[in-house]
Design a protein around this motif. Sequence first.
Motif, PDB file in Angstrom:
ATOM      1  N   VAL A  55       0.822  -1.214   0.000  1.00  0.00           N
ATOM      2  CA  VAL A  55       0.000   0.000   0.000  1.00  0.00           C
ATOM      3  C   VAL A  55       0.857   1.266   0.000  1.00  0.00           C
ATOM      4  CG1 VAL A  55      -1.984  -1.118   1.091  1.00  0.00           C
ATOM      5  CG2 VAL A  55      -0.175  -0.108   2.527  1.00  0.00           C
ATOM      6  N   GLU A  56       2.084   1.149  -0.537  1.00  0.00           N
ATOM      7  CA  GLU A  56       2.978   2.303  -0.533  1.00  0.00           C
ATOM      8  C   GLU A  56       2.388   3.493  -1.283  1.00  0.00           C
ATOM      9  OE1 GLU A  56       3.877  -0.734  -1.393  1.00  0.00           O
ATOM     10  OE2 GLU A  56       5.177  -1.338   0.268  1.00  0.00           O
ATOM     11  N   LEU A  57       1.573   3.223  -2.310  1.00  0.00           N
ATOM     12  CA  LEU A  57       1.000   4.298  -3.121  1.00  0.00           C
ATOM     13  C   LEU A  57       0.154   5.264  -2.304  1.00  0.00           C
ATOM     14  CD1 LEU A  57      -0.024   2.462  -6.417  1.00  0.00           C
ATOM     15  CD2 LEU A  57       1.570   4.364  -6.229  1.00  0.00           C
ATOM     16  N   ILE A  58      -0.445   4.755  -1.238  1.00  0.00           N
ATOM     17  CA  ILE A  58      -1.291   5.636  -0.429  1.00  0.00           C
ATOM     18  C   ILE A  58      -0.704   5.906   0.954  1.00  0.00           C
ATOM     19  CG2 ILE A  58      -3.392   4.899  -1.626  1.00  0.00           C
ATOM     20  CD1 ILE A  58      -4.032   3.291   0.951  1.00  0.00           C
ATOM     21  N   ALA A  59       0.275   5.128   1.351  1.00  0.00           N
ATOM     22  CA  ALA A  59       0.807   5.221   2.714  1.00  0.00           C
ATOM     23  C   ALA A  59       1.340   6.617   3.032  1.00  0.00           C
ATOM     24  CB  ALA A  59       1.897   4.180   2.929  1.00  0.00           C
ATOM     25  N   ASN A  60       1.882   7.309   2.019  1.00  0.00           N
ATOM     26  CA  ASN A  60       2.441   8.629   2.255  1.00  0.00           C
ATOM     27  C   ASN A  60       1.392   9.737   2.220  1.00  0.00           C
ATOM     28  OD1 ASN A  60       5.024   7.553   2.465  1.00  0.00           O
ATOM     29  ND2 ASN A  60       5.369   7.705   0.246  1.00  0.00           N
ATOM     30  N   LYS A  61       0.174   9.382   1.838  1.00  0.00           N
ATOM     31  CA  LYS A  61      -0.891  10.388   1.702  1.00  0.00           C
ATOM     32  C   LYS A  61      -1.888  10.350   2.857  1.00  0.00           C
ATOM     33  CE  LYS A  61      -0.633   9.770  -3.312  1.00  0.00           C
ATOM     34  NZ  LYS A  61      -1.377   9.327  -4.514  1.00  0.00           N
ATOM     35  N   VAL A  62      -1.797   9.306   3.686  1.00  0.00           N
ATOM     36  CA  VAL A  62      -2.781   9.109   4.747  1.00  0.00           C
ATOM     37  C   VAL A  62      -2.056   8.818   6.064  1.00  0.00           C
ATOM     38  CG1 VAL A  62      -4.817   7.810   5.462  1.00  0.00           C
ATOM     39  CG2 VAL A  62      -4.337   8.111   3.019  1.00  0.00           C
ATOM     40  N   GLN A  63      -2.500   9.424   7.145  1.00  0.00           N
ATOM     41  CA  GLN A  63      -1.915   9.163   8.458  1.00  0.00           C
ATOM     42  C   GLN A  63      -2.234   7.736   8.912  1.00  0.00           C
ATOM     43  OE1 GLN A  63       0.058  11.396  10.117  1.00  0.00           O
ATOM     44  NE2 GLN A  63      -0.170  12.701   8.301  1.00  0.00           N
ATOM     45  N   LYS A  64      -1.289   7.095   9.583  1.00  0.00           N
ATOM     46  CA  LYS A  64      -1.463   5.708   9.994  1.00  0.00           C
ATOM     47  C   LYS A  64      -2.595   5.529  11.013  1.00  0.00           C
ATOM     48  CE  LYS A  64       1.812   3.645   7.578  1.00  0.00           C
ATOM     49  NZ  LYS A  64       3.051   3.057   8.097  1.00  0.00           N
ATOM     50  N   ASP A  65      -2.882   6.591  11.788  1.00  0.00           N
ATOM     51  CA  ASP A  65      -3.948   6.473  12.783  1.00  0.00           C
ATOM     52  C   ASP A  65      -5.274   7.068  12.297  1.00  0.00           C
ATOM     53  OD1 ASP A  65      -3.201   9.102  12.760  1.00  0.00           O
ATOM     54  OD2 ASP A  65      -3.091   9.325  14.951  1.00  0.00           O
ATOM     55  N   GLN A  66      -5.302   7.499  11.044  1.00  0.00           N
ATOM     56  CA  GLN A  66      -6.519   8.078  10.482  1.00  0.00           C
ATOM     57  C   GLN A  66      -7.533   6.983  10.157  1.00  0.00           C
ATOM     58  OE1 GLN A  66      -5.725  10.598   7.118  1.00  0.00           O
ATOM     59  NE2 GLN A  66      -7.868  10.692   6.457  1.00  0.00           N
ATOM     60  N   GLU A  67      -8.807   7.270  10.367  1.00  0.00           N
ATOM     61  CA  GLU A  67      -9.838   6.301   9.976  1.00  0.00           C
ATOM     62  C   GLU A  67      -9.920   6.249   8.447  1.00  0.00           C
ATOM     63  OE1 GLU A  67     -14.142   5.596  11.659  1.00  0.00           O
ATOM     64  OE2 GLU A  67     -14.262   7.005   9.981  1.00  0.00           O
ATOM     65  N   VAL A  68      -9.821   5.048   7.907  1.00  0.00           N
ATOM     66  CA  VAL A  68      -9.906   4.834   6.466  1.00  0.00           C
ATOM     67  C   VAL A  68     -10.977   3.781   6.205  1.00  0.00           C
ATOM     68  CG1 VAL A  68      -8.680   4.096   4.388  1.00  0.00           C
ATOM     69  CG2 VAL A  68      -7.439   5.329   6.184  1.00  0.00           C
ATOM     70  N   ILE A  69     -11.980   4.146   5.414  1.00  0.00           N
ATOM     71  CA  ILE A  69     -13.035   3.194   5.042  1.00  0.00           C
ATOM     72  C   ILE A  69     -12.770   2.770   3.608  1.00  0.00           C
ATOM     73  CG2 ILE A  69     -15.517   2.872   4.697  1.00  0.00           C
ATOM     74  CD1 ILE A  69     -15.917   5.071   6.840  1.00  0.00           C
ATOM     75  N   VAL A  70     -12.517   1.472   3.428  1.00  0.00           N
ATOM     76  CA  VAL A  70     -12.144   0.949   2.116  1.00  0.00           C
ATOM     77  C   VAL A  70     -13.376   0.355   1.438  1.00  0.00           C
ATOM     78  CG1 VAL A  70     -10.515  -0.482   0.846  1.00  0.00           C
ATOM     79  CG2 VAL A  70      -9.869   0.421   3.089  1.00  0.00           C
ATOM     80  N   VAL A  71     -13.544   0.720   0.154  1.00  0.00           N
ATOM     81  CA  VAL A  71     -14.759   0.359  -0.580  1.00  0.00           C
ATOM     82  C   VAL A  71     -14.397  -0.274  -1.909  1.00  0.00           C
ATOM     83  CG1 VAL A  71     -16.847   1.282  -1.655  1.00  0.00           C
ATOM     84  CG2 VAL A  71     -15.998   2.293   0.457  1.00  0.00           C
ATOM     85  N   CYS A  72     -15.113  -1.352  -2.255  1.00  0.00           N
ATOM     86  CA  CYS A  72     -15.014  -1.927  -3.600  1.00  0.00           C
ATOM     87  C   CYS A  72     -16.439  -2.221  -4.079  1.00  0.00           C
ATOM     88  CB  CYS A  72     -14.141  -3.175  -3.613  1.00  0.00           C
ATOM     89  SG  CYS A  72     -14.854  -4.592  -2.741  1.00  0.00           S
ATOM     90  N   ALA A  73     -16.580  -3.038  -5.096  1.00  0.00           N
ATOM     91  CA  ALA A  73     -17.907  -3.289  -5.661  1.00  0.00           C
ATOM     92  C   ALA A  73     -18.792  -4.103  -4.713  1.00  0.00           C
ATOM     93  CB  ALA A  73     -17.786  -4.002  -7.003  1.00  0.00           C
ATOM     94  N   LYS A  74     -18.222  -5.181  -4.124  1.00  0.00           N
ATOM     95  CA  LYS A  74     -19.047  -6.080  -3.311  1.00  0.00           C
ATOM     96  C   LYS A  74     -18.482  -6.356  -1.921  1.00  0.00           C
ATOM     97  CE  LYS A  74     -20.760  -8.500  -7.425  1.00  0.00           C
ATOM     98  NZ  LYS A  74     -20.875  -9.818  -8.123  1.00  0.00           N
ATOM     99  N   GLY A  75     -17.309  -5.841  -1.602  1.00  0.00           N
ATOM    100  CA  GLY A  75     -16.762  -6.004  -0.260  1.00  0.00           C
ATOM    101  C   GLY A  75     -15.656  -7.015  -0.135  1.00  0.00           C
ATOM    102  N   GLY A  76     -15.297  -7.701  -1.233  1.00  0.00           N
ATOM    103  CA  GLY A  76     -14.254  -8.725  -1.168  1.00  0.00           C
ATOM    104  C   GLY A  76     -12.853  -8.160  -1.333  1.00  0.00           C
ATOM    105  N   SER A  77     -12.640  -7.434  -2.421  1.00  0.00           N
ATOM    106  CA  SER A  77     -11.319  -6.835  -2.679  1.00  0.00           C
ATOM    107  C   SER A  77     -10.952  -5.848  -1.588  1.00  0.00           C
ATOM    108  CB  SER A  77     -11.322  -6.122  -4.037  1.00  0.00           C
ATOM    109  OG  SER A  77     -11.613  -7.034  -5.078  1.00  0.00           O
TER     110      SER A  77
END
Length: 376
Positions: A55-77
Amino acid sequence: MSTTITTNELAKKIVNKEDTFILDVRNTDEFKKWKIEGEKVTIMNEPYFNLLDGVELIANKVQKDQEVIVVCAKGGSSQMIVAELEEDGFTNAYNLEGGMKAWSEHLEPVKIGSLQDGGSIYQFVRLGKGCLSYLIESNGEAIIVDTARMIDQYETFVANKGIQINHLIDTHLHADHISGGRKLAEKVGATYYLPPKDAAEVRFNYTALEEGNDIVIGNTTVKVNPIYSPGHTIGSTTLIIDDTYLLTGDILFIESIGRPDLAGKAEDWVGDLRDTLYNRYKELPGNLIVLPAHYSFAEELDKDGKVSARLGDLYQNNSGLQVNNENEFRKMVTENLPDQPNAYQEIRKTNMGKINPEEERQKEMETGPNRCAVHG
């Protein structure tokens, strides 16, 4: 097991205007067509396949303790990406349970106000699609208007309130979502209403929703007064509730107006649309509260999470009501149209009773945003 957040929990955050950060891992084309929106929502799109090896592509853009809600089409990916984030030291990563498919089906009930006899009117906000439906209750009885396909959510609501559904109304034949009105009416033994001019090809019995035929609910002071208001469809019918609320269906929205082309009749119906908006509605009291069947932008939700406006204010602020030249209006609503709704022809046939797709196919047909509006 990855930490999850439900659509109900996410809806509460958005309606309450809490700061919400979403990482959408669907492909960019799908993301651009349709995404989660809200006044306090910040969203980043990074396709799933770019994050498979870390996840290096986003690791530098988001704080490690920040709440992140991850979304895909159906919840698997998204569940797999949450696991990757946790491995990388993120402490508040959540997977949206069921993904965008589940988000599309969530209904958030919001109380609009009270009726003169002590009853209430509720707006069911379909945050993932911008659809709005209504429940009006008085003296233990209820009417539901423009019912969504997910009828179990209304059943749970009325069961908790201890009220009985007596009437189901569609203001017009819908093209962007599958109506649950007829199905729920059959299930609870209620009357199902549809404008007859929209029902020429339907394959089922219905009760005509017509101007002059008031529907009484609960105490006799609460009347549903239908007004014929064509333009979005030839049968579109507006409802006045309790001399206070104006349910406009897909004719008039808060920041836009209805499109006349979803039955292939734009040139034929544009005159009807103009007459409804520029003549018939103008004769109504300006203090009526407009309650539309859709909204297009998260900004249309007020601080309480509802979508409404005074009719008089819309004549001052809605750009679709400011085009006094008839030719300019005609050009606006026939040439300035967004893409048509996903599977709209199939949805219309379903709502006519001509076809009955399997449940999974119905869900697929409804994916994506509503596209019932013309923006001036």
